[in-house]
Design a protein around this motif. Sequence first.
Motif, PDB file in Angstrom:
ATOM      1  N   GLU A 106       0.822  -1.200   0.000  1.00  0.00           N
ATOM      2  CA  GLU A 106       0.000   0.000   0.000  1.00  0.00           C
ATOM      3  C   GLU A 106       0.863   1.261   0.000  1.00  0.00           C
ATOM      4  O   GLU A 106       1.983   1.259   0.527  1.00  0.00           O
ATOM      5  N   PRO A 107       0.365   2.371  -0.552  1.00  0.00           N
ATOM      6  CA  PRO A 107       1.107   3.637  -0.505  1.00  0.00           C
ATOM      7  C   PRO A 107       1.316   4.103   0.933  1.00  0.00           C
ATOM      8  O   PRO A 107       0.477   3.866   1.804  1.00  0.00           O
ATOM      9  N   GLY A 108       2.434   4.759   1.158  1.00  0.00           N
ATOM     10  CA  GLY A 108       2.694   5.365   2.453  1.00  0.00           C
ATOM     11  C   GLY A 108       3.796   4.710   3.247  1.00  0.00           C
ATOM     12  O   GLY A 108       4.376   5.338   4.129  1.00  0.00           O
ATOM     13  N   GLY A 109       4.113   3.436   2.985  1.00  0.00           N
ATOM     14  CA  GLY A 109       5.155   2.746   3.734  1.00  0.00           C
ATOM     15  C   GLY A 109       6.468   2.669   2.967  1.00  0.00           C
ATOM     16  O   GLY A 109       6.541   2.967   1.773  1.00  0.00           O
ATOM     17  N   MET A 110       7.507   2.219   3.662  1.00  0.00           N
ATOM     18  CA  MET A 110       8.820   2.139   3.021  1.00  0.00           C
ATOM     19  C   MET A 110       8.863   1.020   1.981  1.00  0.00           C
ATOM     20  O   MET A 110       9.648   1.098   1.022  1.00  0.00           O
ATOM     21  N   ALA A 111       8.044  -0.021   2.142  1.00  0.00           N
ATOM     22  CA  ALA A 111       8.000  -1.061   1.120  1.00  0.00           C
ATOM     23  C   ALA A 111       7.461  -0.503  -0.196  1.00  0.00           C
ATOM     24  O   ALA A 111       7.921  -0.883  -1.276  1.00  0.00           O
ATOM     25  N   TYR A 112       6.501   0.401  -0.104  1.00  0.00           N
ATOM     26  CA  TYR A 112       5.960   1.032  -1.308  1.00  0.00           C
ATOM     27  C   TYR A 112       7.021   1.916  -1.964  1.00  0.00           C
ATOM     28  O   TYR A 112       7.178   1.908  -3.192  1.00  0.00           O
ATOM     29  N   GLU A 113       7.748   2.665  -1.152  1.00  0.00           N
ATOM     30  CA  GLU A 113       8.822   3.502  -1.699  1.00  0.00           C
ATOM     31  C   GLU A 113       9.887   2.630  -2.368  1.00  0.00           C
ATOM     32  O   GLU A 113      10.412   2.979  -3.433  1.00  0.00           O
ATOM     33  N   PHE A 114      10.207   1.486  -1.742  1.00  0.00           N
ATOM     34  CA  PHE A 114      11.174   0.552  -2.331  1.00  0.00           C
ATOM     35  C   PHE A 114      10.673   0.042  -3.676  1.00  0.00           C
ATOM     36  O   PHE A 114      11.424  -0.004  -4.665  1.00  0.00           O
ATOM     37  N   LYS A 115       9.403  -0.342  -3.727  1.00  0.00           N
ATOM     38  CA  LYS A 115       8.829  -0.860  -4.968  1.00  0.00           C
ATOM     39  C   LYS A 115       8.828   0.197  -6.060  1.00  0.00           C
ATOM     40  O   LYS A 115       9.084  -0.101  -7.235  1.00  0.00           O
ATOM     41  N   GLN A 116       8.533   1.457  -5.692  1.00  0.00           N
ATOM     42  CA  GLN A 116       8.550   2.537  -6.667  1.00  0.00           C
ATOM     43  C   GLN A 116       9.948   2.747  -7.232  1.00  0.00           C
ATOM     44  O   GLN A 116      10.118   3.061  -8.408  1.00  0.00           O
ATOM     45  N   ARG A 117      10.950   2.562  -6.401  1.00  0.00           N
ATOM     46  CA  ARG A 117      12.320   2.824  -6.841  1.00  0.00           C
ATOM     47  C   ARG A 117      12.901   1.673  -7.643  1.00  0.00           C
ATOM     48  O   ARG A 117      13.609   1.888  -8.641  1.00  0.00           O
ATOM     49  N   PHE A 118      12.623   0.427  -7.218  1.00  0.00           N
ATOM     50  CA  PHE A 118      13.280  -0.723  -7.848  1.00  0.00           C
ATOM     51  C   PHE A 118      12.349  -1.539  -8.741  1.00  0.00           C
ATOM     52  O   PHE A 118      12.793  -2.482  -9.391  1.00  0.00           O
ATOM     53  N   GLY A 119      11.064  -1.224  -8.746  1.00  0.00           N
ATOM     54  CA  GLY A 119      10.149  -1.904  -9.642  1.00  0.00           C
ATOM     55  C   GLY A 119       9.670  -3.260  -9.182  1.00  0.00           C
ATOM     56  O   GLY A 119       9.038  -3.989  -9.956  1.00  0.00           O
ATOM     57  N   GLU A 120       9.955  -3.639  -7.953  1.00  0.00           N
ATOM     58  CA  GLU A 120       9.499  -4.921  -7.431  1.00  0.00           C
ATOM     59  C   GLU A 120       9.363  -4.837  -5.921  1.00  0.00           C
ATOM     60  O   GLU A 120       9.970  -3.978  -5.274  1.00  0.00           O
ATOM     61  N   ALA A 121       8.536  -5.712  -5.358  1.00  0.00           N
ATOM     62  CA  ALA A 121       8.325  -5.725  -3.918  1.00  0.00           C
ATOM     63  C   ALA A 121       9.542  -6.324  -3.211  1.00  0.00           C
ATOM     64  O   ALA A 121      10.311  -7.083  -3.815  1.00  0.00           O
ATOM     65  N   PRO A 122       9.759  -6.005  -1.935  1.00  0.00           N
ATOM     66  CA  PRO A 122      10.860  -6.621  -1.184  1.00  0.00           C
ATOM     67  C   PRO A 122      10.711  -8.144  -1.145  1.00  0.00           C
ATOM     68  O   PRO A 122       9.605  -8.663  -0.964  1.00  0.00           O
ATOM     69  N   SER A 123      11.823  -8.838  -1.296  1.00  0.00           N
ATOM     70  CA  SER A 123      11.809 -10.297  -1.272  1.00  0.00           C
ATOM     71  C   SER A 123      13.200 -10.798  -0.903  1.00  0.00           C
ATOM     72  O   SER A 123      14.152 -10.016  -0.774  1.00  0.00           O
ATOM     73  N   ALA A 124      13.317 -12.119  -0.778  1.00  0.00           N
ATOM     74  CA  ALA A 124      14.608 -12.705  -0.437  1.00  0.00           C
ATOM     75  C   ALA A 124      15.640 -12.475  -1.533  1.00  0.00           C
ATOM     76  O   ALA A 124      16.844 -12.439  -1.261  1.00  0.00           O
ATOM     77  N   SER A 125      15.197 -12.302  -2.764  1.00  0.00           N
ATOM     78  CA  SER A 125      16.137 -12.155  -3.880  1.00  0.00           C
ATOM     79  C   SER A 125      16.736 -10.753  -3.988  1.00  0.00           C
ATOM     80  O   SER A 125      17.749 -10.568  -4.658  1.00  0.00           O
ATOM     81  N   ASN A 126      16.117  -9.767  -3.345  1.00  0.00           N
ATOM     82  CA  ASN A 126      16.643  -8.398  -3.461  1.00  0.00           C
ATOM     83  C   ASN A 126      17.028  -7.824  -2.098  1.00  0.00           C
ATOM     84  O   ASN A 126      16.931  -6.621  -1.888  1.00  0.00           O
ATOM     85  N   TRP A 127      17.500  -8.678  -1.191  1.00  0.00           N
ATOM     86  CA  TRP A 127      17.819  -8.212   0.156  1.00  0.00           C
ATOM     87  C   TRP A 127      18.945  -7.187   0.153  1.00  0.00           C
ATOM     88  O   TRP A 127      18.968  -6.270   0.990  1.00  0.00           O
ATOM     89  N   GLN A 128      19.897  -7.302  -0.774  1.00  0.00           N
ATOM     90  CA  GLN A 128      20.976  -6.323  -0.823  1.00  0.00           C
ATOM     91  C   GLN A 128      20.446  -4.937  -1.204  1.00  0.00           C
ATOM     92  O   GLN A 128      20.883  -3.916  -0.655  1.00  0.00           O
ATOM     93  N   GLN A 129      19.505  -4.899  -2.148  1.00  0.00           N
ATOM     94  CA  GLN A 129      18.881  -3.623  -2.493  1.00  0.00           C
ATOM     95  C   GLN A 129      18.097  -3.053  -1.310  1.00  0.00           C
ATOM     96  O   GLN A 129      18.072  -1.840  -1.107  1.00  0.00           O
ATOM     97  N   GLN A 130      17.463  -3.924  -0.538  1.00  0.00           N
ATOM     98  CA  GLN A 130      16.753  -3.464   0.647  1.00  0.00           C
ATOM     99  C   GLN A 130      17.709  -2.809   1.644  1.00  0.00           C
ATOM    100  O   GLN A 130      17.394  -1.768   2.239  1.00  0.00           O
TER     101      GLN A 130
END
Length: 267
Positions: free
Chosen positions: A70-94
């Motif tokens: 949902e909009p408003g959280g840091m996961a949303y900001e991450f998704k907007q920046r990297f084009g995908e939701a946080p997951s085990a495969s992008n932990w370094q980007q997180q």
Amino acid sequence: MADVNTIASYIYNRAREVGVNPNLALGIARFEGLNPNTLGSPTFGNRDARGYSFGPFQLFSGSPDPSRIEPGGMAYEFKQRFGEAPSASNWQQQVDFSLDAMRRRGVGAWYAVRDQGGPDAITQKGMQFARQIGLDGDGQPSAYQARAMTQDQVQVGSPVQAAQGQPATPVYANDFGTAARRFGNFLAPGLVEAPQPMAPDQAQAQIAEQRQMQSQMSQANDAMRAFSALSSLGASQEAQAQRPVSLLQPSIVRGRVVPIQIGRGLL
């Protein structure tokens, strides 16, 4: 999937490179999501009291459903920046994303700072953990000078914007769900959690949208005033046309010349 010590080492070394106190960053992760239960879950996160959060820095999704961001959280900001939701495969980007947020806005977005007694206390705990896993624990950034954090920057729930002149007050999304949560938190403080502050680029976009709406409303008001003025002028001219006129006629009444009132429309 990387284990806790591998991720901890990456956090520590990357923090030094970007100018964040590595012990502070490691301490925050240690008391947020840097544990086997979070990192080993199928969704690389866990549900908490407010919703679902991802990864070592618990990027908040704004929803109890891990498949929704949902909009408003840091996961949303991450998704907007990297084009995908946080997951085990992008932990370094997180990790990189979270360290960049700390460097630019402070550490107020992480409740572990408050829960563990403040930035100094959690930094000490981060140092102890660093030494336990074989890191030096000196806490000195190696590439850039660490940015000093003021009290406002570490205040929980009130991150400071990076650009000068930006308000320290959080800016919230203007959707119905966010408004409902804010209203609920106003009625019952502590029972309904207020939404997370928006990212700086989201806040700027919303401010620009609000300014555009205000400009459009101002233009509409100007048009209405102009229309009202034209209507009033037309009504005044019509009334003037209906007023009687005075014509001096050589009418003798008891020896005097008097004006005769004649309706213009009767001539």
